[in-house]
Design an enzyme around this catalytic site. Structure first.
Site, PDB file in Angstrom:
ATOM      1  N   GLU A  90       0.932  -1.170   0.101  1.00 38.37           N
ATOM      2  CA  GLU A  90      -0.123   0.040   0.003  1.00 38.37           C
ATOM      3  C   GLU A  90       0.925   1.172  -0.062  1.00 38.37           C
ATOM      4  O   GLU A  90       0.708   2.173   0.763  1.00 38.37           O
ATOM      5  CB  GLU A  90      -1.029  -0.026   1.225  1.00 38.37           C
ATOM      6  CG  GLU A  90      -2.122  -1.184   1.206  1.00 38.37           C
ATOM      7  CD  GLU A  90      -3.154  -0.617   2.034  1.00 38.37           C
ATOM      8  OE1 GLU A  90      -2.846  -0.304   3.345  1.00 38.37           O
ATOM      9  OE2 GLU A  90      -4.228  -0.917   1.893  1.00 38.37           O
ATOM     10  N   GLU A 120      -6.844  -8.068  -0.567  1.00 34.20           N
ATOM     11  CA  GLU A 120      -7.134  -8.168   0.563  1.00 34.20           C
ATOM     12  C   GLU A 120      -8.446  -7.670   0.855  1.00 34.20           C
ATOM     13  O   GLU A 120      -8.981  -6.715   0.798  1.00 34.20           O
ATOM     14  CB  GLU A 120      -6.229  -7.021   1.496  1.00 34.20           C
ATOM     15  CG  GLU A 120      -4.808  -7.279   1.523  1.00 34.20           C
ATOM     16  CD  GLU A 120      -4.134  -6.361   2.532  1.00 34.20           C
ATOM     17  OE1 GLU A 120      -4.844  -5.873   3.300  1.00 34.20           O
ATOM     18  OE2 GLU A 120      -2.891  -6.075   2.449  1.00 34.20           O
TER      19      GLU A 120
END
Ligand SMILES: CCCC/N=C1\SC[C@@H]2[C@H](O)[C@H](O)[C@@H](O)CN12
Length: 631
Positions: free
Chosen positions: A165, A243
């Protein structure tokens, strides 16, 4: 469709899918973190994941778990990454590997080693030469270890994530991402599929040419919108949610997080209908043993709880749940799942109540907790400066003048990182807490010993736009006086706890008002038929627990929401052998110093209202000190 004559895992750009050995392939994966599960339980958890219908397991590699000091590596026991890869292979699970270097994961400092901060100005997660030198050194050890495990080399690793991320991080340093991509290619070759993962707001800075862009989102998010964003970066190739949140994390002092089965299964079904590959985060959460939890910052510092149950399909204790069966049912509509039953929940054990006995006050063991003696400095030094990465450090100074009236004791600039337990001549005065409790009042005679025990509650693992140093970041102020001339005692608590406390070490040098920091312990035996259990500490306040020398993690009964600590059965000795439990209570001991072992967890206690300090109700004075003390 002709099968590839060699092992391969590639993107089919024409058909927007993956190909495994030349055959169309979609992964339905789950996250399990080997570093949150004792090694003896890895096979059990992986087997349950396979039997749930998953064909892959995704996991991180925490740098700080494997390189405790620069150039010192540990891949043994529960750190044996290769053994975990092998267990995944035995379970017939492919692997999606996420080696970082930053991993977030609610893990201490997002997996980055605290020793990086010994260079205080290092710019983490950037092309800072000092940071990159450490990253290169680490990956030149790690990546060659996993090279043989790449799928096309005969292993089970089908793809590898670069960073984590990154688009959510303020730096947005494309040189850094390019450096990582180049390093991974140099050490892993051209064939392995490298990818990135970002939330919808992070794709701009998180994606990179040559790395397959994937996204992450949960059941409440807009799947169509977010996959459309992925398409802006990957017009062709499979849709991938790296995710998909099956639950969520817990913070001390906040309510326990859950995600409904209906929402989670509906979201999975919608993605599988699109042909997307999905990784469910978490499929099994496990536990933040020891001091390994990380922290977030949302207005104020939020340490993560010891339990990483995550309301995941497999519970913290490794049990199947209704959520697992519901997800398995969805998966079975799209691909073949292994036949056969899933194991029932493991046997659980109740025990107690057991009475604990006073071993001694922490301050009475400084010669054992800090055998090398204290470090002296005019101003207090951070954990990082004295090379204490986690746990506790004692700061000691002396009053150069008598303080007859209760006088404010505080640390400017929110400089307590993270909790400080204050004693005067060994008598507990109270607690200061980062963001939450800025001042207390104390008195003391001239020459009195002022002890401040600092607890590192875990470094920020997400959202930090600064390096999260620990300890007393500023010199405390008593009244209008800056306190100087400090002794710093880095404390080796875990080493001491592994010893037996011989009673003769216990000095009755203080009034028998049992308050922290203080050690209690007892021994107990169990029946062989006993199983996993959950340690419950009614009436205790906050502290650390060890069982047979294993650091089970933090408890914070007074704050919640977690009230019990998971105790895996393999930690306990069989019938005929004595088990030992040791508590370090940091604040107040209950009138009945007892504990219990329950047969089910309590992770969602209601909040204790006393905790909800409003920031306005406890602001510190802004007055500048008039003079220096200690001269
Ligand atoms: C809105 C979410 C931003 C933070 N991202 C999170 S919170 C839970 C998970 C884990 O930390 C995981 O390691 C992150 O990659 C994504 N994520």
């Amino acid at each position: 469709m002709p099968k590839a004559d060699t092992r391969s895992f590639v993107v089919d750009w024409n058909q927007d899918r993956f190909l495994l050995d030349g055959v169309p392939f979609r992964y339905v994966s789950g996250s399990l973190h080997y570093f949150r599960v004792p090694r003896v339980l890895w096979a059990d958890r992986l087997f349950k994941m396979r039997m749930s219908g998953l064909n892959a397991v995704q996991f991180y590699v925490p740098w700080n778990y494997h390189e405790p000091e620069p150039g010192v590596y540990n891949f043994n026991g529960s750190r044996d990454l290769i053994a975990f890869l092998n267990e995944a292979s035995i379970a017939n699970l492919l692997v999606i590997l996420r080696p970082g270097p930053y991993i977030c994961a609610e893990w201490e400092m997002g997996g980055l080693p605290a020793w990086l901060l010994r260079k205080p100005n290092v710019r983490l997660r950037t092309s800072d030469p000092d940071f990159l030198a450490a990253v290169d050194s680490w990956f030149k050890v790690l990546l060659p270890k996993i090279y043989p495990w790449l799928y096309h080399n005969g292993g089970n690793i089908i793809s590898i994530q670069v960073e984590n991320e990154y688009g959510s991080y303020r730096a947005c340093d494309i040189s850094y991402m390019r450096h990582l991509a180049g390093l991974f290619r140099a050490l892993l070759g051209e064939e392995i599929l490298l990818f990135t993962t970002d939330g919808p707001e992070g794709l701009k800075c998180g994606s990179l040419e040559g790395l397959y862009t994937t996204v992450d989102f949960g059941p409440a998010d807009n799947m169509t919108k977010i996959f459309a964003l992925q398409r802006e970066y990957e017009p062709h190739g499979p849709l991938v949610n790296s995710e998909y949140y099956t639950g969520w994390l817990d913070y001390w002092g906040q309510n326990h997080s859950t995600r409904s089965i209906t929402d989670v299964t509906r979201g999975l079904e919608n993605m599988l209908k699109l042909g997307a590959s999905v990784n469910m985060y978490m499929f099994h959460g496990g536990t933040n043993f020891g001091y390994w939890n990380g922290a977030d910052e949302k207005g104020h510092f939020l340490p993560i709880t010891t339990s990483y149950d995550y309301d995941a399909p497999i519970s913290e204790a490794g049990d199947v749940t209704p959520k697992l069966f519901a997800l398995r049912n969805v998966i079975s509509q799209f691909q073949e799942i292994p036949l056969g039953p899933l194991p029932p929940p493991s046997p659980k054990m109740m025990l107690g109540p057991l009475t604990l006995y006073l071993d001694g006050y922490m301050l009475d063991f400084l010669h054992l907790l800090c055998p090398q003696g204290p470090i002296h400095s005019i101003l207090p030094m951070t954990f990082e400066a004295v090379r204490q990465d986690r746990g506790f450090m004692l700061y000691r100074t002396y009053l150069m003048y008598p303080v007859f009236e209760p006088t404010q004791f505080w640390v400017p600039n929110n400089g307590v990182h993270d909790r400080a337990y204050v004693m005067v001549d060994g008598v507990f005065q109270g607690v200061l807490e980062r963001n939450m409790k800025h001042k207390l009042f104390l008195t003391g005679k001239m020459g009195a010993t002022v002890d401040v025990l600092l607890e590192n509650m875990g470094r920020l693992s997400f959202g930090s736009n600064y390096s999260d140093f620990k300890g007393l970041l500023e010199p405390p102020i008593l009244g209008q006086t800056i306190l100087t001339h400090w002794l710093m005692f880095p404390l080796e608590v875990d080493k001491l706890v592994k010893w037996w406390f011989p009673p003769q070490l216990l000095k009755n040098s203080r009034p028998q008002i049992p308050s922290g920091p203080i050690f209690y312990s007892t021994t107990f035996s169990i029946l062989d038929s006993g199983g996993d259990t959950f340690l419950f500490l009614p009436g205790w306040t906050k502290g650390q627990v060890w069982i047979n020398g294993f650091n089970l993690g933090r408890y914070w009964t007074k704050r919640g929401p977690q009230q019990t600590l998971y105790v895996p059965r393999p930690l306990l000795f069989p019938t005929g052998s004595l088990n030992k439990i040791t508590l370090l209570e940091l604040e107040n001991v209950p009138p009945q110093p007892e504990i219990q072992f329950l047969d089910s967890p309590i992770l969602n206690s209601t909040l204790h209202k006393t905790y909800i300090y409003s920031l306005s109700a406890d602001t510190q004075s802004d007055s500048e000190p008039m003079e220096l003390s200690g001269h």
